[in-house]
Design an enzyme around this catalytic site. Structure first.
Site, PDB file in Angstrom:
ATOM      1  CB  THR A 121       4.582   7.927  -9.887  1.00  0.00           C
ATOM      2  OG1 THR A 121       3.812   8.071  -8.693  1.00  0.00           O
ATOM      3  CG2 THR A 121       4.347   9.120 -10.795  1.00  0.00           C
ATOM      4  CD  GLU A 154      -2.172   5.653  -2.873  1.00  0.00           C
ATOM      5  OE1 GLU A 154      -2.777   4.622  -3.185  1.00  0.00           O
ATOM      6  OE2 GLU A 154      -2.718   6.583  -2.235  1.00  0.00           O
ATOM      7  CE  LYS A 157      -2.341  15.476   2.252  1.00  0.00           C
ATOM      8  NZ  LYS A 157      -3.633  14.975   1.797  1.00  0.00           N
ATOM      9  CD  GLU A 158       6.997  10.178   1.821  1.00  0.00           C
ATOM     10  OE1 GLU A 158       7.794  10.730   2.599  1.00  0.00           O
ATOM     11  OE2 GLU A 158       7.343   9.643   0.749  1.00  0.00           O
ATOM     12  CE1 TYR A 257      -0.079  28.354   4.769  1.00  0.00           C
ATOM     13  CE2 TYR A 257      -0.610  26.341   3.566  1.00  0.00           C
ATOM     14  CZ  TYR A 257      -0.950  27.319   4.487  1.00  0.00           C
ATOM     15  OH  TYR A 257      -2.168  27.250   5.121  1.00  0.00           O
ATOM     16  CB  CYS A 266       6.409  12.428  -5.142  1.00  0.00           C
ATOM     17  SG  CYS A 266       6.132  10.789  -4.440  1.00  0.00           S
ATOM     18  CE  LYS A 269       9.633   9.018  -7.903  1.00  0.00           C
ATOM     19  NZ  LYS A 269       8.422   8.927  -8.687  1.00  0.00           N
ATOM     20  NE  ARG A 336      12.419   8.713  -0.430  1.00  0.00           N
ATOM     21  CZ  ARG A 336      11.591   7.738  -0.799  1.00  0.00           C
ATOM     22  NH1 ARG A 336      11.911   6.948  -1.800  1.00  0.00           N
ATOM     23  NH2 ARG A 336      10.445   7.537  -0.163  1.00  0.00           N
TER      24      ARG A 336
HETATM   25  N1  LIG Z   1       6.185   8.134  -1.231  1.00  0.00           N
HETATM   26  C1  LIG Z   1       5.072   8.750  -1.608  1.00  0.00           C
HETATM   27  O1  LIG Z   1       4.564   9.647  -0.949  1.00  0.00           O
HETATM   28  C2  LIG Z   1       4.386   8.352  -2.888  1.00  0.00           C
HETATM   29  C3  LIG Z   1       3.076   8.805  -3.128  1.00  0.00           C
HETATM   30  C4  LIG Z   1       2.452   8.429  -4.296  1.00  0.00           C
HETATM   31  C5  LIG Z   1       3.126   7.662  -5.240  1.00  0.00           C
HETATM   32  N2  LIG Z   1       4.402   7.274  -4.999  1.00  0.00           N
HETATM   33  C6  LIG Z   1       5.077   6.433  -6.005  1.00  0.00           C
HETATM   34  O2  LIG Z   1       4.972   5.088  -5.584  1.00  0.00           O
HETATM   35  C7  LIG Z   1       6.152   4.375  -5.941  1.00  0.00           C
HETATM   36  C8  LIG Z   1       6.802   3.774  -4.705  1.00  0.00           C
HETATM   37  O3  LIG Z   1       7.205   4.828  -3.865  1.00  0.00           O
HETATM   38  P1  LIG Z   1       7.685   4.587  -2.347  1.00  0.00           P
HETATM   39  O4  LIG Z   1       7.927   5.931  -1.779  1.00  0.00           O
HETATM   40  O5  LIG Z   1       6.747   3.652  -1.699  1.00  0.00           O
HETATM   41  O6  LIG Z   1       9.070   3.852  -2.635  1.00  0.00           O
HETATM   42  P2  LIG Z   1      10.110   3.260  -1.583  1.00  0.00           P
HETATM   43  O7  LIG Z   1      11.450   3.500  -2.157  1.00  0.00           O
HETATM   44  O8  LIG Z   1       9.775   3.755  -0.213  1.00  0.00           O
HETATM   45  O9  LIG Z   1       9.801   1.697  -1.606  1.00  0.00           O
HETATM   46  C9  LIG Z   1       9.994   0.859  -2.711  1.00  0.00           C
HETATM   47  C10 LIG Z   1      10.161  -0.562  -2.210  1.00  0.00           C
HETATM   48  O10 LIG Z   1      10.151  -1.460  -3.323  1.00  0.00           O
HETATM   49  C11 LIG Z   1      11.051  -2.513  -3.044  1.00  0.00           C
HETATM   50  N3  LIG Z   1      11.377  -3.234  -4.278  1.00  0.00           N
HETATM   51  C12 LIG Z   1      12.230  -2.892  -5.273  1.00  0.00           C
HETATM   52  N4  LIG Z   1      12.228  -3.837  -6.232  1.00  0.00           N
HETATM   53  C13 LIG Z   1      11.332  -4.779  -5.856  1.00  0.00           C
HETATM   54  C14 LIG Z   1      10.886  -6.001  -6.442  1.00  0.00           C
HETATM   55  N5  LIG Z   1      11.346  -6.423  -7.618  1.00  0.00           N
HETATM   56  N6  LIG Z   1       9.967  -6.738  -5.777  1.00  0.00           N
HETATM   57  C15 LIG Z   1       9.493  -6.309  -4.582  1.00  0.00           C
HETATM   58  N7  LIG Z   1       9.888  -5.166  -3.980  1.00  0.00           N
HETATM   59  C16 LIG Z   1      10.795  -4.400  -4.607  1.00  0.00           C
HETATM   60  C17 LIG Z   1      12.211  -1.810  -2.377  1.00  0.00           C
HETATM   61  O11 LIG Z   1      13.034  -2.720  -1.666  1.00  0.00           O
HETATM   62  C18 LIG Z   1      11.477  -0.820  -1.472  1.00  0.00           C
HETATM   63  O12 LIG Z   1      11.209  -1.379  -0.202  1.00  0.00           O
HETATM   64  C19 LIG Z   1       7.033   5.369  -6.690  1.00  0.00           C
HETATM   65  O13 LIG Z   1       6.777   5.267  -8.057  1.00  0.00           O
HETATM   66  C20 LIG Z   1       6.542   6.711  -6.168  1.00  0.00           C
HETATM   67  O14 LIG Z   1       6.761   7.748  -7.087  1.00  0.00           O
HETATM   68  C21 LIG Z   1       5.044   7.579  -3.837  1.00  0.00           C
END
Ligand SMILES: NC(=O)c1ccc[n+]([C@@H]2O[C@H](COP(=O)([O-])OP(=O)(O)OC[C@H]3O[C@@H](n4cnc5c(N)ncnc54)[C@H](O)[C@@H]3O)[C@@H](O)[C@H]2O)c1
Length: 456
Positions: A121, A154, A157-158, A257, A266, A269, A336
């Protein structure tokens, strides 16, 4: 298709496993060697329904592999996904260092045409930044290699991530390159068999679509929480109000709710980042700021209610508070920005101790708080109640919905529940002798007052 994914967090790992499941050959790359070593032996650091089996199955079939070798990952995929974190910077803006580091690394190693797809994101304009960064590195290398940057936010939803990815409501693809569009169409073809779910647009609109979606959902939560706070003060029941407004098809029942605030990696931030983006273009995003401010207050509501019940914060010294639910929502171990953290930290600050239980986030709590003197992590929901002066409920896990209240009463020092998810019927609990506080429903003391006023 050969696909590479950078980042094996929630988004990267789920995307990798699901894309492998539909037949693509996926290499997942992460800079965290411990994570990758664990993944190679089938151990996942995140808990997500169905994910472990999916990873195991696709690793066995040879379609899903893990590496820390960026050069290998770049060489493998024609499509290169970026799925790394974009945490909040101190000023609330999204920190793009990881996204741009991946773009740079792809540019350093690529030998032929690549589609670089950003799934993280990111603020509007990031695709342009990534484009410039890749072009700069290629120029430094003195090579001319074609590439396209695509924004593909993406929406999983977690807690339901695998299902969301395999059956998406929509797939947003932001690019004006026909070559990239063709490849993206092919990549997502297995997800569009039933009907077309892909919406093509320009990269900037795709980037804003993601923020707008999260901001809308956060707004719905803060809106209902504001109504709940009003209902509490007006002697109304927010659960009745919720049903009343949800019946209007223009409003609907989803995501209204009332509770103890939104958390997770998400919404907090992303709302902050959008406020910051607005400021940068000279726009004062008042609604979004209010959404955030309301949520900050809402996350303190359980503590405020506990303190009021015991006669002030000072009275919390030495009290034992049981906490049910540590994850920011059910079916995940992600803590988080979880309301449970806000509550526990405030309780410790006031000298109370916490006995906590969560069905899957215990290890994560141990990782975050270590051996905190004020925290005991308990093996099940009833042992967390042992000698407790009150129970606070932070997450609406199914197993908390119909507990054995008689057993709870025998374990606890006093029959007090502060429920941040409105799981129970106030009248029923009050009839059984519980002091039960929830969100947006008349509190016990004022209920008594109302009845007294009515009968006089
Ligand atoms: N978690 C969610 O539900 C969700 C849903 C939609 C979008 N997003 C977005 O997707 C993105 C990722 O979120 P997430 O929750 O998967 O993050 P996360 O923190 O769970 O995972 C990020 C991963 O990236 C790795 N990383 C960092 N630098 C790297 C590099 N240079 N090369 C390879 N790997 C590297 C980290 O070690 C980590 O394992 C964010 O922007 C978030 O806002 C998250």
């Amino acid at each position: 298709m050969n696909i590479s994914i950078f980042g094996t967090g929630y988004v990267g790992l789920v995307s990798g496993a699901c894309l492998a499941e539909v037949g693509h050959n996926v290499v997942c790359m992460d800079v965290d060697p411990v994570k990758i070593e664990k993944l190679k032996t089938g151990i996942l650091s995140i808990w997500e329904p169905g994910l472990e089996a999916l990873v195991e199955h696709n690793v066995m079939e040879g379609r899903l592999r893990f590496t820390t070798d960026a050069a290998h990952a770049v060489q493998h995929g024609q499509v290169q996904f970026i799925a790394v974190g974009t945490p909040s910077d101190e000023d609330g803006s999204a920190d793009l260092q990881y996204v741009l580091a991946v773009a740079e690394s792809i540019a350093r190693h690529m030998q032929d045409y690549k589609v670089i797809v950003n799934k993280s994101t990111v603020p509007v304009g990031t695709a342009d930044k990534a484009q410039a960064r890749v072009a700069q590195v290629l120029a430094e290398r003195g090579v001319k290699i074609l590439f396209d940057i695509v924004s593909n936010p993406e929406f999983l939803k977690e807690g339901a991530a695998v299902n969301d990815f395999l059956k998406p409501e929509r797939i947003i693809v932001g690019t004006e390159s026909e070559r990239a569009q063709t490849l993206m169409r092919e990549l997502y073809e297995p997800f569009n068999r039933n009907h077309e779910r892909t919406i093509f647009m320009d990269a900037r609109s795709a980037e804003l679509t993601k923020y707008a979606a999260n901001a809308m959902l956060a707004t719905k939560i803060s809106f209902i929480n504001e109504m709940a706070n009003l209902a509490e003060r007006l002697g109304a029941d927010i659960e009745e109000v919720r049903k009343g407004i949800g019946a209007d098809s223009r409003i609907g029942y989803h995501f209204i709710y009332p509770g103890c605030g939104y958390g997770g990696s998400c919404f907090p931030k992303d709302v902050k980042a959008l406020v910051h983006t607005a400021q940068q273009v000279g726009y004062d995003a008042q609604l979004l700021q209010a959404v955030e401010a309301i949520n900050d207050i809402q996350k303190t509501t359980l503590f405020t209610k506990l303190a009021a019940h015991f006669g002030g914060e000072a009275q919390l010294v030495g009290k034992t508070i049981a906490v049910w639910g540590l994850a920011f929502k059910p079916n995940t171990n992600d803590m988080r920005e979880a309301p449970s953290c806000t509550l526990m930290e405030a309780l410790w600050q006031s000298g109370a101790i916490v006995q906590a239980y969560d069905p899957v986030a215990m290890e994560e709590a141990g990782r975050i708080y270590g051996k905190h003197a004020g925290l005991t992590l308990c093996g099940d929901k009833y042992s967390a109640l042992q000698g407790a002066d009150a129970l606070a409920i932070c997450t609406e896990w199914q197993q908390f919905r119909a507990p054995d209240f008689a057993e709870m009463a025998t374990n606890m020092r006093s029959k007090v529940i502060v429920d941040g998810r409105n799981l129970y019927q106030p009248q029923k609990l009050q009839a059984e002798g519980w002091i039960y506080f929830s969100v947006g429903r008349t509190a016990p003391s004022s209920a008594t007052t109302h009845r007294m006023v009515e009968s006089s």
